[in-house]
Design an enzyme around this catalytic site. Structure first.
Site, short mmCIF file in Angstrom:
data_model
loop_
_atom_site.label_atom_id
_atom_site.label_comp_id
_atom_site.label_asym_id
_atom_site.label_seq_id
_atom_site.Cartn_x
_atom_site.Cartn_y
_atom_site.Cartn_z
N LYS A 38 0.86 -1.19 0.00
CA LYS A 38 0.00 0.00 0.00
C LYS A 38 0.88 1.23 0.00
O LYS A 38 2.05 1.19 0.41
CB LYS A 38 -0.90 0.02 1.24
CG LYS A 38 -2.17 0.81 1.08
CD LYS A 38 -3.22 0.08 0.26
CE LYS A 38 -4.53 0.86 0.21
NZ LYS A 38 -5.59 0.12 -0.48
N HIS A 78 -16.89 7.06 -4.28
CA HIS A 78 -17.20 6.32 -5.51
C HIS A 78 -17.86 4.98 -5.22
O HIS A 78 -18.89 4.63 -5.81
CB HIS A 78 -15.92 6.09 -6.32
CG HIS A 78 -15.34 7.34 -6.88
ND1 HIS A 78 -16.03 8.15 -7.75
CD2 HIS A 78 -14.12 7.93 -6.71
CE1 HIS A 78 -15.27 9.19 -8.09
NE2 HIS A 78 -14.12 9.08 -7.46
#
Length: 356
Positions: A82, A185
């Protein structure tokens, strides 16, 4: 050269932790590679207005480990990593910043691929891709997979229906009170699917315009962010940041099912036991929200749309298996999922050792 990469001491069980800085470009970031046992590490980049470097470092460590679990469970042949960028995504984005970040990603030589996460758009990732071959989730290109959000939302929705069937005896969501926390989103896409399925929708977000639009177009009830756990609901869908489920919030939670897109929803593993005691079924976040990384994986592996379709369909069946084992063995669902991941990683490491 203004770009600096500083190797930090990675905690036990992690492979690499790198701090990245470019003063001229205004870039401060971390990249963490948790595991490459199953393949190159893949995980999105989050841009967030962290208060301190320590806060950002803690977040990237948690998120990277989560990606190892997510990628292993989804059977993608990928490891976990990440990245996080410190800054306000509403005001601090510049081309120079993303180009500098891309240069940093390129320096990892393919051991880590980045993509969109909170605060990052496909347009931002396209700038990153100008400087590296290891940016995915792109809108353009021979194997471009585009915004992964719709795939994440579809996977969560399918798993939510599996959970509903287990808890309520039917996956018909008509009239079910479902609270979606976070209308980014993914959360927005999930809310649309729930509305179409006949659910009685509740929404909460710090973005006033988003909740007002949900109220006007989806008929959603709106609740303030600090009143989420005071609401009567059948299903809770956390789709914002992690750590929202702790002992205090679980005590207030009226939902009998938790299924959402947010990463690291449990503040600590013991919270899974608290949910179980309250007869609330928790579907492990890193299993149900794998749709996005499945989409990205198709780009990494240069596979076609069939790759995404097949693996997206497998998420729901995997959740059903976890629920079955959990009830049979009287284990929390997260314990079951973690055990599955441990077995997958042990097998992958064993194969690597044999090859050497």
């Amino acid at each position: 050269m203004a770009l600096k990469l500083v190797e930090e001491l990675a905690p036990a069980g992690y492979e690499r932790l790198v701090y990245i800085e470019d003063e001229e470009a205004g870039l401060r970031a971390f990249v963490c590679i948790h595991s490459t046992a199953c393949g190159p590490a893949v995980g999105g980049c989050r841009m967030w207005n962290y208060a301190t470097l320590d806060e950002a470092r803690t977040d990237v460590l948690r998120l990277a480990a989560g990606m190892t679990h997510k990628n292993a469970m989804a059977g993608l042949g990928l490891g976990g990593g990440k990245s996080v960028i410190l800054g306000d995504p509403r005001s601090d984005k510049t081309e120079a910043l993303f180009r500098a970040f891309g240069q940093a990603i390129e320096s990892f030589g393919g051991s880590y691929y980045t993509a969109e996460d909170v605060g990052i758009s496909p347009e931002d990732m396209a700038i990153v891709a100008k400087e590296t071959s290891y940016a995915v989730g792109l809108d353009d290109g021979a194997h471009a997979s585009g915004d992964p959000s719709p795939f994440t939302a579809e996977g969560v929705f399918q798993c939510l229906k599996v959970g509903a069937r287990a808890v309520f005896g039917t996956d018909d969501l008509t009239g079910r009170r479902v609270l979606v926390q976070g209308l980014g989103h993914v959360g927005w896409s999930l809310a649309e699917k729930l509305h179409a399925a006949g659910a009685q929708l509740l929404v909460s977000d710090v973005n006033v315009q988003a909740v007002e639009t949900a109220r006007d177009t989806l008929g959603a009830e709106v609740c303030a962010p600090d009143e989420v756990f005071a609401q009567e609901m059948d299903i809770f869908a956390p789709c914002a940041l992690g750590g929202v489920l702790n002992r205090e919030t679980v005590e207030q939670l009226t939902a009998r099912l938790v299924c959402g897109a947010a990463n690291n929803q449990l503040l600590e593993p013991s919270v899974a036991g608290d949910l179980l005691k309250r007869d609330c079924l928790y579907l492990p976040d890193y299993v149900v929200n794998a749709g996005g990384i499945i989409s990205v994986a198709s780009e990494v592996h240069r596979a076609g749309p069939e790759y995404r379709t097949e693996r997206l369909a497998q998420i729901a069946s995997r959740v059903a298996q976890i629920i079955e084992i959990s009830r049979k063995e009287r284990m929390t669902t997260i314990a079951v999922a973690d055990q599955m991941v441990a077995e997958i990683l042990a097998s992958a490491k064993g194969k690597v050792a044999e090859a050497v």
